[in-house]
Design a protein around this motif. Sequence first.
Motif, PDB file in Angstrom:
ATOM      1  N   TYR A  26      -4.575   0.400   9.574  1.00 25.98           N
ATOM      2  CA  TYR A  26      -4.013  -0.062  10.842  1.00 25.98           C
ATOM      3  C   TYR A  26      -4.631  -1.427  11.127  1.00 25.98           C
ATOM      4  O   TYR A  26      -5.849  -1.549  11.293  1.00 25.98           O
ATOM      5  CB  TYR A  26      -4.330   0.940  11.959  1.00 25.98           C
ATOM      6  N   LEU A  27      -3.774  -2.452  11.136  1.00 29.02           N
ATOM      7  CA  LEU A  27      -4.238  -3.824  11.269  1.00 29.02           C
ATOM      8  C   LEU A  27      -3.870  -4.396  12.626  1.00 29.02           C
ATOM      9  O   LEU A  27      -2.833  -4.045  13.195  1.00 29.02           O
ATOM     10  CB  LEU A  27      -3.611  -4.713  10.187  1.00 29.02           C
ATOM     11  N   GLY A  28      -4.695  -5.308  13.113  1.00 25.78           N
ATOM     12  CA  GLY A  28      -4.372  -6.134  14.263  1.00 25.78           C
ATOM     13  C   GLY A  28      -4.167  -7.535  13.729  1.00 25.78           C
ATOM     14  O   GLY A  28      -5.140  -8.198  13.347  1.00 25.78           O
ATOM     15  N   LEU A  29      -2.895  -7.990  13.646  1.00 24.75           N
ATOM     16  CA  LEU A  29      -2.581  -9.294  13.049  1.00 24.75           C
ATOM     17  C   LEU A  29      -2.309 -10.338  14.112  1.00 24.75           C
ATOM     18  O   LEU A  29      -1.568 -10.086  15.070  1.00 24.75           O
ATOM     19  CB  LEU A  29      -1.347  -9.211  12.152  1.00 24.75           C
ATOM     20  N   THR A  30      -2.854 -11.529  13.918  1.00 24.72           N
ATOM     21  CA  THR A  30      -2.575 -12.642  14.824  1.00 24.72           C
ATOM     22  C   THR A  30      -1.216 -13.244  14.517  1.00 24.72           C
ATOM     23  O   THR A  30      -0.613 -13.879  15.377  1.00 24.72           O
ATOM     24  CB  THR A  30      -3.657 -13.728  14.702  1.00 24.72           C
ATOM     25  N   ASP A  31      -0.725 -13.070  13.299  1.00 24.02           N
ATOM     26  CA  ASP A  31       0.591 -13.571  12.904  1.00 24.02           C
ATOM     27  C   ASP A  31       1.357 -12.436  12.234  1.00 24.02           C
ATOM     28  O   ASP A  31       1.153 -12.150  11.058  1.00 24.02           O
ATOM     29  CB  ASP A  31       0.439 -14.748  11.935  1.00 24.02           C
ATOM     30  N   ALA A  32       2.220 -11.784  13.002  1.00 30.30           N
ATOM     31  CA  ALA A  32       2.976 -10.647  12.465  1.00 30.30           C
ATOM     32  C   ALA A  32       4.384 -11.056  12.042  1.00 30.30           C
ATOM     33  O   ALA A  32       5.272 -10.221  11.954  1.00 30.30           O
ATOM     34  CB  ALA A  32       3.031  -9.529  13.495  1.00 30.30           C
ATOM     35  N   SER A  33       4.564 -12.359  11.763  1.00 34.04           N
ATOM     36  CA  SER A  33       5.854 -12.816  11.247  1.00 34.04           C
ATOM     37  C   SER A  33       6.008 -12.309   9.818  1.00 34.04           C
ATOM     38  O   SER A  33       5.066 -11.782   9.216  1.00 34.04           O
ATOM     39  CB  SER A  33       5.919 -14.345  11.258  1.00 34.04           C
ATOM     40  N   PRO A  72      -1.121  -0.407  -5.281  1.00 32.77           N
ATOM     41  CA  PRO A  72      -0.151   0.176  -6.207  1.00 32.77           C
ATOM     42  C   PRO A  72       1.299  -0.089  -5.811  1.00 32.77           C
ATOM     43  O   PRO A  72       1.606  -0.358  -4.644  1.00 32.77           O
ATOM     44  CB  PRO A  72      -0.462   1.671  -6.137  1.00 32.77           C
ATOM     45  N   CYS A  73       2.183   0.019  -6.792  1.00 33.20           N
ATOM     46  CA  CYS A  73       3.623  -0.061  -6.541  1.00 33.20           C
ATOM     47  C   CYS A  73       3.981   0.979  -5.486  1.00 33.20           C
ATOM     48  O   CYS A  73       3.412   2.069  -5.469  1.00 33.20           O
ATOM     49  CB  CYS A  73       4.416   0.256  -7.814  1.00 33.20           C
ATOM     50  N   GLY A  74       4.926   0.627  -4.630  1.00 28.63           N
ATOM     51  CA  GLY A  74       5.338   1.563  -3.594  1.00 28.63           C
ATOM     52  C   GLY A  74       4.538   1.451  -2.313  1.00 28.63           C
ATOM     53  O   GLY A  74       4.740   2.231  -1.384  1.00 28.63           O
ATOM     54  N   SER A  75       3.626   0.475  -2.229  1.00 25.28           N
ATOM     55  CA  SER A  75       2.896   0.242  -0.988  1.00 25.28           C
ATOM     56  C   SER A  75       3.863  -0.353   0.024  1.00 25.28           C
ATOM     57  O   SER A  75       4.867  -0.959  -0.344  1.00 25.28           O
ATOM     58  CB  SER A  75       1.733  -0.723  -1.227  1.00 25.28           C
ATOM     59  N   SER A  76       3.569  -0.193   1.306  1.00 22.38           N
ATOM     60  CA  SER A  76       4.466  -0.723   2.333  1.00 22.38           C
ATOM     61  C   SER A  76       3.681  -1.236   3.529  1.00 22.38           C
ATOM     62  O   SER A  76       2.556  -0.795   3.786  1.00 22.38           O
ATOM     63  CB  SER A  76       5.459   0.345   2.785  1.00 22.38           C
ATOM     64  N   ILE A  77       4.304  -2.172   4.250  1.00 26.03           N
ATOM     65  CA  ILE A  77       3.721  -2.736   5.469  1.00 26.03           C
ATOM     66  C   ILE A  77       4.842  -2.830   6.499  1.00 26.03           C
ATOM     67  O   ILE A  77       5.977  -3.154   6.165  1.00 26.03           O
ATOM     68  CB  ILE A  77       3.063  -4.108   5.190  1.00 26.03           C
ATOM     69  N   ARG A  78       4.503  -2.538   7.757  1.00 31.13           N
ATOM     70  CA  ARG A  78       5.502  -2.622   8.826  1.00 31.13           C
ATOM     71  C   ARG A  78       4.802  -2.769  10.166  1.00 31.13           C
ATOM     72  O   ARG A  78       3.648  -2.366  10.314  1.00 31.13           O
ATOM     73  CB  ARG A  78       6.413  -1.413   8.829  1.00 31.13           C
ATOM     74  N   LEU A  79       5.525  -3.337  11.128  1.00 34.18           N
ATOM     75  CA  LEU A  79       5.023  -3.390  12.495  1.00 34.18           C
ATOM     76  C   LEU A  79       4.965  -1.963  13.027  1.00 34.18           C
ATOM     77  O   LEU A  79       5.890  -1.177  12.809  1.00 34.18           O
ATOM     78  CB  LEU A  79       5.931  -4.242  13.375  1.00 34.18           C
ATOM     79  N   SER A  80       3.894  -1.610  13.723  1.00 37.56           N
ATOM     80  CA  SER A  80       3.731  -0.245  14.220  1.00 37.56           C
ATOM     81  C   SER A  80       4.854   0.162  15.155  1.00 37.56           C
ATOM     82  O   SER A  80       5.283   1.310  15.154  1.00 37.56           O
ATOM     83  CB  SER A  80       2.382  -0.097  14.932  1.00 37.56           C
TER      84      SER A  80
END
Length: 195
Positions: free
Chosen positions: A71-78, A95-103
């Motif tokens: 769980y990240l707190g990003l200053t630039d979530a673009s 690994p392959c299949g990793s993902s990132i998304r806005l909470s």
Amino acid sequence: MLFKNLTLKKNVVMQVSLVEVHLPVIMGHRDAEEIFVAPLKEQMAAAGMGTVMDTNVAMSEGEQVCGLTLYLGLTDASRGGLKTITLMLEQLAAPCGSSIRLSEGVSDPMLFGRAEGLELSLDRRLTTSEKARRDFSKVCHDALENLAVSRGWAQAQDRTMFYFYGNDLASMRDSLTRALQNYPKYQGAMLRRMA
């Protein structure tokens, strides 16, 4: 990136967006915090991109790591900011299949990761002592020196499993197969691609 003596300032308030990263990594005895969280936190701080706020480690029935959510707190979530984080994690062998998304986003997650997982299992009787596991790990490390990183080992029933992640599964498999041919006692080793 290498950062030396990075000191975080205290009592600093940042405007951040909450982001979730899921890493479907299978790990043995290695510490997920040490492998992923600490280096990512340092890289994010050095780049002024925020911080890792929390982590959740998913465990299998055998008490081994089978996934990690950051769980990240990003200053630039673009999109560009998210891409920068994915590049940092790919340098750590995400690994392959990793993902990132806005909470709180409703869009599809951004998929990333290039590392493929390879599980090598060996008769448990050959790895009962710490020295035996260390000797076998050395053989694997020498075979995979520039091809993969080790994510530890775990024991289950009659086998000991060793986990490796790298960008070229076929080369990893070939290199390990050639190396193990020099050790008759390891001839029963089995290689399996991890999904």
